[in-house]
Write a protein that holds these residues in place. Structure first.
Motif, PDB file in Angstrom:
ATOM      1  N   TRP A 258       0.827  -1.209   0.000  1.00 49.14           N
ATOM      2  CA  TRP A 258       0.000   0.000   0.000  1.00 49.14           C
ATOM      3  C   TRP A 258       0.862   1.259   0.000  1.00 49.14           C
ATOM      4  O   TRP A 258       0.430   2.310  -0.461  1.00 49.14           O
ATOM      5  CB  TRP A 258      -0.901   0.053   1.238  1.00 49.14           C
ATOM      6  N   VAL A 259       2.073   1.158   0.554  1.00 42.90           N
ATOM      7  CA  VAL A 259       2.877   2.363   0.778  1.00 42.90           C
ATOM      8  C   VAL A 259       4.071   2.482  -0.171  1.00 42.90           C
ATOM      9  O   VAL A 259       4.835   3.449  -0.078  1.00 42.90           O
ATOM     10  CB  VAL A 259       3.378   2.428   2.244  1.00 42.90           C
ATOM     11  N   THR A 260       4.250   1.513  -1.061  1.00 37.79           N
ATOM     12  CA  THR A 260       5.407   1.590  -1.962  1.00 37.79           C
ATOM     13  C   THR A 260       5.153   0.819  -3.249  1.00 37.79           C
ATOM     14  O   THR A 260       4.361  -0.130  -3.275  1.00 37.79           O
ATOM     15  CB  THR A 260       6.659   1.023  -1.270  1.00 37.79           C
ATOM     16  N   ASP A 261       5.835   1.263  -4.305  1.00 37.89           N
ATOM     17  CA  ASP A 261       5.841   0.521  -5.570  1.00 37.89           C
ATOM     18  C   ASP A 261       7.133  -0.275  -5.720  1.00 37.89           C
ATOM     19  O   ASP A 261       7.339  -0.949  -6.732  1.00 37.89           O
ATOM     20  CB  ASP A 261       5.697   1.490  -6.752  1.00 37.89           C
ATOM     21  N   GLN A 262       7.988  -0.180  -4.725  1.00 40.04           N
ATOM     22  CA  GLN A 262       9.241  -0.931  -4.759  1.00 40.04           C
ATOM     23  C   GLN A 262       8.982  -2.392  -4.416  1.00 40.04           C
ATOM     24  O   GLN A 262       7.879  -2.776  -4.027  1.00 40.04           O
ATOM     25  CB  GLN A 262      10.235  -0.332  -3.757  1.00 40.04           C
TER      26      GLN A 262
END
Length: 443
Positions: A258-262
């Protein structure tokens, strides 16, 4: 059902008082922690996403240091607040348009105005938003009372004494309603996870509930060895543990996504773990534990790299966590659920007692298991009452927002916190006594 209400109407009235008490207290004051948390939720609501949440440059005060799951909850209180305001507005219009004696509903209009427009103190946070966040903690608190009812009924124990005792002990209503902390919310899922171990049918879901608890409050991870060893003692299938464990990991990494595209694995262990580290290296954060006896939470602050003999205070704490965890495993002698409660206390309270950088609230996940153990072994109730009373005083000295009883805090602070340090010593001695007794227990 009708017969149940007729037979227990007095008890149900008392329970209603417990609910009303919590709701009333939740509308009175708010700790600065809640202002910070609702502030995080406000920024998420404005952006409409959690992506790159921990990297945003919008934080004027404390940057986010809570896991993604609980941060998502801080976000959700805003659409809930909007929905409640929409309902109140429609209700007010309905009353006015249908001329239903509006003067009789002035209290409703006043509440709607306070709920939707009033800002808390000098902050930009609406009082209604804070109220909603506290309701999640209150519901969790009341559901723990429901868990106590379930445990009593399942084991043919009179539930009334135990449920009422929990709901009216000050630490219970104070932590959820006055302070509004999430300890009860995470513990609710934690205790469901441990209770699930006693079920052949639902054990596979226990790791998922454990993951939810840990993603709400990471200190739950301290009890993971107890959970795994209890699984072994319950003789559940290894395949169930693998499947349940995979569900837990998938859920946890999903919340990280939810908090990163990494890459979520790399992000978790290289970025997120550092973001969630809230410690400033202090040996004590107001917890009445072992370190408070020597270093009360007052100026000058002492850091946990201070050397005691051959190790730093921090490393001594970690060593004692290992020791108390090993001792807790010895408590689980069979499949009985009460032994799991005792082990949760030995490991949980021992970790809180000896680790550096502890806050007073973190002992909640150990105090309540001792209460649950007392349901089965009543001689331990006196030890629970001692520790829970000290826990309550510890909460009061950390945060007491009411004008009444301010003298309690002043007394605890006299002579360089002498009484508070004595209470810390009593915590230590009581823990040693209880641990000795449960280790000596034959069953």
């Amino acid at each position: 059902m009708k017969q149940f209400f007729k037979k227990n109407w007095l008890i149900l009235m008392v329970l209603l008082i417990a609910v009303v008490l919590r709701i009333k207290l939740s509308s009175m004051v708010a700790h600065e922690d809640l202002i910070t948390q609702t502030g995080w939720g406000k920024q998420i609501s404005l952006k409409g996403t959690l992506k790159d949440y921990y990297e945003w440059k919008v934080w004027g005060g404390t940057s986010p240091n809570h896991p993604p799951l609980i941060s998502w909850l801080y976000w959700m209180i805003y659409p809930i607040h909007s929905s409640v305001m929409h309902f109140l507005s429609n209700l007010g219009n309905f009353i006015a348009l249908n001329r239903l004696v509006p003067t009789k509903f002035l209290w409703l209009f006043d509440f709607a105005k306070w709920f939707g427009l009033d800002q808390y103190g000098t902050t930009s946070i609406l009082s209604g938003v804070i109220l909603i966040l506290k309701q999640f903690m209150i519901v969790a608190d009341l559901l723990i009372g429901g868990i106590i009812y379930y445990i009593c009924k399942k084991n043919n124990i009179n539930w009334k004494k135990w449920v009422l005792l929990y709901l009216f002990l000050p630490f219970s209503w104070f932590l959820s309603s006055a302070w509004g902390q999430s300890d009860q919310l995470s513990f609710l899922f934690l205790i469901i996870a441990f209770l699930g171990l006693a079920s052949k049918k639902y054990a596979i879901m226990s790791p998922l509930f454990y993951a939810i608890a840990a993603n709400l409050k990471p200190n739950c991870i301290l009890l993971l060895p107890i959970f795994l060893y209890s699984w072994y003692k319950q003789k559940h299938s290894g395949w169930k543990l693998i499947i349940g464990g995979l569900l837990a990991l998938i859920f946890s990494f999903w919340t990280v996504s939810w908090v990163t595209d990494q890459n979520v694995f790399n992000y978790t262990f290289t970025v997120l773990i550092n973001k969630l580290s809230t410690g400033e290296g202090l040996i004590s954060y107001n917890a009445f534990n072992f370190w408070y006896i020597f270093y009360p939470f007052s100026l000058p602050y002492v850091h946990d790299d201070i050397v005691w003999g051959v190790l730093s205070a921090k490393n001594w704490g970690l060593l004692m966590v290992f020791v108390t965890t090993i001792l807790s495993l010895k408590v689980i002698k069979n499949k009985k659920i009460e032994n799991i409660f005792a082990a949760m206390f030995v490991a949980g309270f021992g970790s809180w007692l000896f680790m550096t950088g502890m806050h007073e609230r973190y002992s909640f996940l150990a105090i309540v298991p001792l209460f649950l153990y007392s349901i089965f072994k009543k001689k331990y109730l006196k030890y629970f009452l001692i520790l829970s009373t000290i826990f309550t005083l510890n909460l009061f000295i950390a945060y007491w927002p009411y004008e009444i009883c301010l003298d309690i805090k002043k007394v605890l602070e006299l002579s360089n916190f002498l009484i508070a340090r004595i209470l810390s010593l009593i915590n230590l001695l009581t823990y040693i006594k209880v641990t000795y007794l449960v280790l000596k227990q034959k069953e």
